[in-house]
Design an enzyme around this catalytic site. Structure first.
Site, mmCIF file in Angstrom:
data_model
loop_
_atom_site.group_PDB
_atom_site.id
_atom_site.type_symbol
_atom_site.label_atom_id
_atom_site.label_comp_id
_atom_site.label_asym_id
_atom_site.label_seq_id
_atom_site.Cartn_x
_atom_site.Cartn_y
_atom_site.Cartn_z
ATOM 1 N N ASP A 67 0.809 -1.220 0.000
ATOM 2 C CA ASP A 67 0.000 0.000 0.000
ATOM 3 C C ASP A 67 0.842 1.270 0.000
ATOM 4 O O ASP A 67 2.059 1.231 0.176
ATOM 5 C CB ASP A 67 -0.959 -0.009 1.206
ATOM 6 C CG ASP A 67 -0.280 -0.447 2.498
ATOM 7 O OD1 ASP A 67 0.959 -0.412 2.563
ATOM 8 O OD2 ASP A 67 -0.992 -0.829 3.446
ATOM 9 N N ASN A 136 -7.560 -2.882 13.943
ATOM 10 C CA ASN A 136 -8.953 -3.202 13.596
ATOM 11 C C ASN A 136 -9.029 -4.414 12.659
ATOM 12 O O ASN A 136 -10.066 -4.668 12.062
ATOM 13 C CB ASN A 136 -9.636 -1.983 12.966
ATOM 14 C CG ASN A 136 -8.912 -1.502 11.718
ATOM 15 O OD1 ASN A 136 -7.973 -2.139 11.254
ATOM 16 N ND2 ASN A 136 -9.351 -0.382 11.176
ATOM 17 N N HIS A 138 -7.139 -4.815 9.906
ATOM 18 C CA HIS A 138 -6.843 -4.571 8.493
ATOM 19 C C HIS A 138 -5.565 -5.265 8.058
ATOM 20 O O HIS A 138 -4.657 -5.496 8.851
ATOM 21 C CB HIS A 138 -6.861 -3.071 8.135
ATOM 22 C CG HIS A 138 -5.716 -2.250 8.638
ATOM 23 N ND1 HIS A 138 -5.885 -1.002 9.196
ATOM 24 C CD2 HIS A 138 -4.387 -2.461 8.635
ATOM 25 C CE1 HIS A 138 -4.715 -0.494 9.504
ATOM 26 N NE2 HIS A 138 -3.795 -1.360 9.185
ATOM 27 N N GLU A 143 -9.574 -2.028 5.000
ATOM 28 C CA GLU A 143 -10.220 -1.670 6.256
ATOM 29 C C GLU A 143 -11.499 -2.489 6.467
ATOM 30 O O GLU A 143 -12.078 -3.003 5.502
ATOM 31 C CB GLU A 143 -10.585 -0.183 6.222
ATOM 32 C CG GLU A 143 -9.379 0.756 6.191
ATOM 33 C CD GLU A 143 -8.746 0.963 7.554
ATOM 34 O OE1 GLU A 143 -8.589 -0.013 8.318
ATOM 35 O OE2 GLU A 143 -8.389 2.112 7.870
#
Ligand code: GLP
Length: 238
Positions: A67, A136, A138, A143
């Site tokens: 990313d 979380n 990811h 996400e």
């Protein structure tokens, strides 16, 4: 799933580096999927050390990073391209043209993402994908959401992720609120996946991801369906 429980960050880094080095020894023109964040830094240091000692050759290795922040050029100190140059690429004998990070400052994000997926396919797919895990759940910047997004795409970062990653930005700096991330398809199509998780604070989400329901609300839970997943985790904070 193969899981390796280690007792320190040093051990986690060493075990991860060993698996990556073994992959390169088996196939010199390995296609590596690489991750950023603080977790892989120790493994990158170890790989660089072996390379400098002449024990490991990156001259034919190709890499694709997961990313990049939207809007940041590769020479921006907070960009993931810059991070990779600093922690790995500048320290090993990899050919610059063999390293790929999505271009965060491109004019056309959809074209860049489509092109990224085509380049991965043209390289023969990823042999070994290294992953960290976000608080979380990811992976890359996939996400929590109500569906798994398959291709590489632009994503709005959640408040949780913005807060977790704000530590890398000075107060005065503008933190990007979106990113380009490899989608679930190129990640899951990797022949082998190595997930690394460091510290007690990651344990609840790691357990949820590995043993809870497979759901896009916990993106890493999709990894339960991968046929060749290795997880290295250290539940201590040392
Ligand atoms: C970022 C990256 C992820 C990484 C995560 C965890 O959000 N996009 O690829 O896994 O951070 O980072 P850390 O290893 O610092 O906990």
């Amino acid at each position: 799933m193969r899981s390796i429980h280690v007792k320190s960050y040093a051990q986690l880094s060493f075990e991860a580096a060993k698996i990556i080095a073994a992959q390169i020894a088996l196939k010199q023109d390995t296609v590596l999927g690489l991750a950023t964040g603080s977790t892989p830094v120790g493994a990158y240091q170890q790989l660089a050390e072996w390379n400098q000692q002449g024990k490991l050759d990156f001259s034919q290795v190709r890499t694709f990073n997961l990313d990049e922040y939207r809007g940041l050029a590769g020479d921006h100190p907070q960009s993931y391209r810059y991070f990779m140059q600093k922690h790995l690429f500048s320290q090993i004998n990899i050919l610059p043209g063999n390293t790929h990070v999505p271009q965060g400052d491109c004019a056309d994000a959809s074209a860049e993402c489509a092109n990224y997926d085509s380049s991965i396919l043209a390289a023969g797919g990823i042999d070994l994908q290294l992953l960290g895990i976000g608080h979380n759940g990811h992976i890359g910047f996939n996400e929590p959401s109500n569906c798994f997004v398959l291709p590489t795409h632009e994503v709005a970062l959640t408040q949780r992720t913005l807060e977790a990653n704000s530590r890398f930005f000075d107060a005065a700096e503008q933190q990007p609120r979106s990113a380009l991330t490899m989608g679930i398809a190129p990640i899951m199509q990797a022949k082998r996946i190595l997930l690394i998780s460091q510290g007690s604070e990651k344990m609840p989400i790691l357990e949820k991801a590995l043993y809870g329901p497979v759901t896009p609300e916990v993106p890493a839970s999709i990894l339960q369906l991968h046929p060749n997943l290795t997880v290295i985790y250290n539940e201590s904070d040392c």
